[in-house]
Motif scaffolding. Structure first.
Motif, short mmCIF file in Angstrom:
data_model
loop_
_atom_site.label_atom_id
_atom_site.label_comp_id
_atom_site.label_asym_id
_atom_site.label_seq_id
_atom_site.Cartn_x
_atom_site.Cartn_y
_atom_site.Cartn_z
N ILE A 73 0.91 -1.41 0.15
CA ILE A 73 -0.09 0.05 0.05
C ILE A 73 0.86 1.31 -0.04
O ILE A 73 2.02 1.30 0.89
CB ILE A 73 -0.84 0.02 1.05
CG1 ILE A 73 -2.06 -1.07 1.13
CG2 ILE A 73 -1.90 1.39 1.24
CD1 ILE A 73 -2.87 -0.99 -0.01
N GLN A 74 0.73 2.11 -0.69
CA GLN A 74 1.35 3.18 -1.23
C GLN A 74 0.86 4.39 -0.32
O GLN A 74 1.46 5.00 0.35
CB GLN A 74 1.56 3.69 -2.73
CG GLN A 74 2.82 4.57 -2.94
CD GLN A 74 3.03 4.68 -4.68
OE1 GLN A 74 2.00 4.97 -5.17
NE2 GLN A 74 4.11 4.48 -4.95
N THR A 75 -0.41 4.46 -0.71
CA THR A 75 -1.01 5.86 -0.13
C THR A 75 -2.47 5.41 0.08
O THR A 75 -3.26 4.73 -0.44
CB THR A 75 -1.14 7.10 -1.17
OG1 THR A 75 -1.47 6.61 -2.40
CG2 THR A 75 0.30 7.64 -1.41
N ILE A 76 -3.29 6.43 1.09
CA ILE A 76 -4.46 6.17 1.48
C ILE A 76 -5.28 7.22 1.14
O ILE A 76 -4.94 8.41 1.55
CB ILE A 76 -4.79 5.88 2.90
CG1 ILE A 76 -4.14 4.37 3.40
CG2 ILE A 76 -6.30 5.81 3.46
CD1 ILE A 76 -4.28 4.11 4.73
N ASP A 94 1.46 0.26 -5.05
CA ASP A 94 2.74 0.68 -5.46
C ASP A 94 2.63 -0.12 -6.85
O ASP A 94 2.79 -1.40 -7.08
CB ASP A 94 4.15 -0.08 -4.81
CG ASP A 94 5.19 0.58 -5.67
OD1 ASP A 94 5.21 1.14 -6.69
OD2 ASP A 94 6.42 0.29 -4.97
N PRO A 95 2.48 0.81 -8.04
CA PRO A 95 2.15 0.29 -9.37
C PRO A 95 3.63 -0.01 -10.24
O PRO A 95 3.52 -0.39 -11.23
CB PRO A 95 1.62 1.24 -10.08
CG PRO A 95 2.38 2.72 -9.39
CD PRO A 95 2.67 2.25 -7.99
N ILE A 186 -5.71 -1.29 7.08
CA ILE A 186 -4.27 -1.49 6.94
C ILE A 186 -3.75 0.09 7.00
O ILE A 186 -4.38 1.09 7.14
CB ILE A 186 -3.95 -1.91 5.46
CG1 ILE A 186 -5.12 -1.49 4.31
CG2 ILE A 186 -4.35 -3.37 5.56
CD1 ILE A 186 -4.54 -0.24 3.86
N THR A 187 -2.26 0.14 6.83
CA THR A 187 -1.81 1.34 6.91
C THR A 187 -0.63 1.53 5.54
O THR A 187 -0.41 0.47 5.00
CB THR A 187 -0.86 1.57 8.18
OG1 THR A 187 0.00 0.59 8.18
CG2 THR A 187 -1.91 1.64 9.19
N PRO A 188 -0.24 2.71 5.18
CA PRO A 188 0.60 2.77 4.10
C PRO A 188 2.05 1.76 4.55
O PRO A 188 2.38 1.84 5.74
CB PRO A 188 1.14 4.33 4.03
CG PRO A 188 -0.31 4.89 4.54
CD PRO A 188 -0.68 4.12 5.63
N GLY A 189 2.41 1.24 3.50
CA GLY A 189 3.59 0.17 3.55
C GLY A 189 3.21 -1.06 4.03
O GLY A 189 3.92 -2.07 4.02
#
Length: 372
Positions: A73-76, A94-95, A186-189
């Motif tokens: 997960i990159q951003t919320i 993350d793409p 979840i959280t970023p990362g």
């Protein structure tokens, strides 16, 4: 002997006195006083045919948010509890690797696409030369086969491009429906995986909203028959959250299950409510008052006036014109918390015993006083 004679005379005298006493009539008891009771006078009036049942709030639509690909997960892009629209971006994976895979698939596709034009022209030219017998037929067939293989390969590469594009688009985790977002788990990362068991959030549509009501199967059947007789089109439902509280919302029955829950012998009836104020939340417990119609000439009785027999039969005591009580069998549609709705056995003007049931029997004379 003299003494025996005196005793005999004395016994005879006692017997004579006793017989004389028995010949007198015994005094009669005074008649019993009429028993004091109170009564209510039956009147016909419009009666709502209602039933209060327990229910549980449920969402009209609810969707769990899960990733379709594996990644970090990159951003919320949203906050917990906010309203979201279908297709709105919620989370970004993350793409990088998916972008690289897509670019690689596009390059492979373009390469085959460039070769295919040359192979097509060659196959057409060889076919013409073969007809002119300028080249061997085998050479023409080989050229045609090479072209067809490239066509097939191009289709495969096109599918690879489409799949890579889909996976790249899946790096944007979007809202599947309109609704209210729950709490993000979840959280970023954080690492997420494709089709993982645990959702990362839930979106719920809160307006309108359902209340699922469990109604005993016999009552359901009785009410449906009555609803048909009263020609009721829409069945209104009022809702409250405490048994003694006020009704705060009004909706209507929208549907029902077409099977009986054998465990509880009940049928699920579903009501729908406007929930613009977001008062109702899925999972809430509520009391639903369902109105199946209005009986224009209905009769209501306090439950304390109704006598139940061993087999469930119902009856009341009615005071007649001679101030004697008569036991009358009645039929009831259903009972509310404190009243019975009578369908047969009574008429307007009947005097039904209200207090004193424990001291009367059928045919007893009473001293009736109307209950105020």
């Amino acid at each position: 002997r003299y003494i025996l004679m005196k005793l005999l005379r004395l016994n005879l005298l006692v017997v004579a006195v006793a017989m004389a006493g028995c010949s007198k009539e015994a005094p009669q008891r005074p008649p019993a006083a009429p028993k004091s009771i109170s009564y209510i006078t039956i009147k016909e009036e419009p009666v709502k045919i209602q039933s209060e049942l327990k229910g549980r709030v449920s969402a009209v639509t609810e969707a769990e948010v899960r990733p379709q690909i594996t990644g970090i997960i990159q951003t919320i892009h949203v906050k917990d509890g906010q309203a979201v629209k279908k297709g709105q971006l919620l989370y970004k994976v993350d793409p990088a690797q998916y972008k690289a895979s897509y670019d690689q698939s596009v390059a492979a596709y373009e390469s085959i696409k460039a070769d295919i034009d040359t192979a097509r022209l060659k196959a057409e030219r060889y076919a013409t030369l073969a007809k002119q017998k300028a080249i061997a037929i085998q050479d023409a067939d080989d050229a045609k086969s090479a072209y067809q293989k490239l066509v097939s390969t191009l289709a495969e590469r096109k599918s690879a491009v489409d799949l890579a594009k889909i996976n790249l688009e899946y790096t944007d985790i979007k809202a599947p429906i309109d609704g209210i977002l729950g709490i993000t788990t979840i959280t970023p990362g954080a690492l997420v995986t494709a089709n993982q068991t645990n959702s990362i959030n839930t979106i719920t549509t809160l307006n309108p909203i359902y209340v699922d009501i469990a109604q005993p199967s016999k009552e359901f059947l009785d009410m449906r028959i009555l609803q048909k007789e009263l020609k009721t089109k829409e069945v209104p439902v009022q809702l409250r959250f405490q048994r003694d509280g006020d009704y705060i919302l009004t909706g209507h029955v929208s549907s029902n299950e077409f099977k009986v829950d054998q465990t509880t012998d009940s049928i699920k009836v579903r009501a729908i409510f406007d929930n613009s104020d977001k008062l109702l939340l899925p999972g809430m417990y509520a009391y639903a008052n369902v109105t199946y119609g209005v009986q224009p000439n209905g009769i209501k009785l306090p439950l304390q006036t109704v006598v139940r027999g061993l087999k469930g039969e119902t009856s009341v005591f009615v005071v007649d014109s001679a101030n004697k009580v008569q036991k009358i069998d009645i039929d009831t549609l259903y009972n509310t918390g404190s009243e019975a709705i009578v369908s047969n056995g009574l008429k307007a003007g009947d005097k039904v015993v209200f207090e004193g049931l424990d001291k009367i029997r059928n045919g007893d004379e009473v001293a009736p006083v109307e209950k105020q």
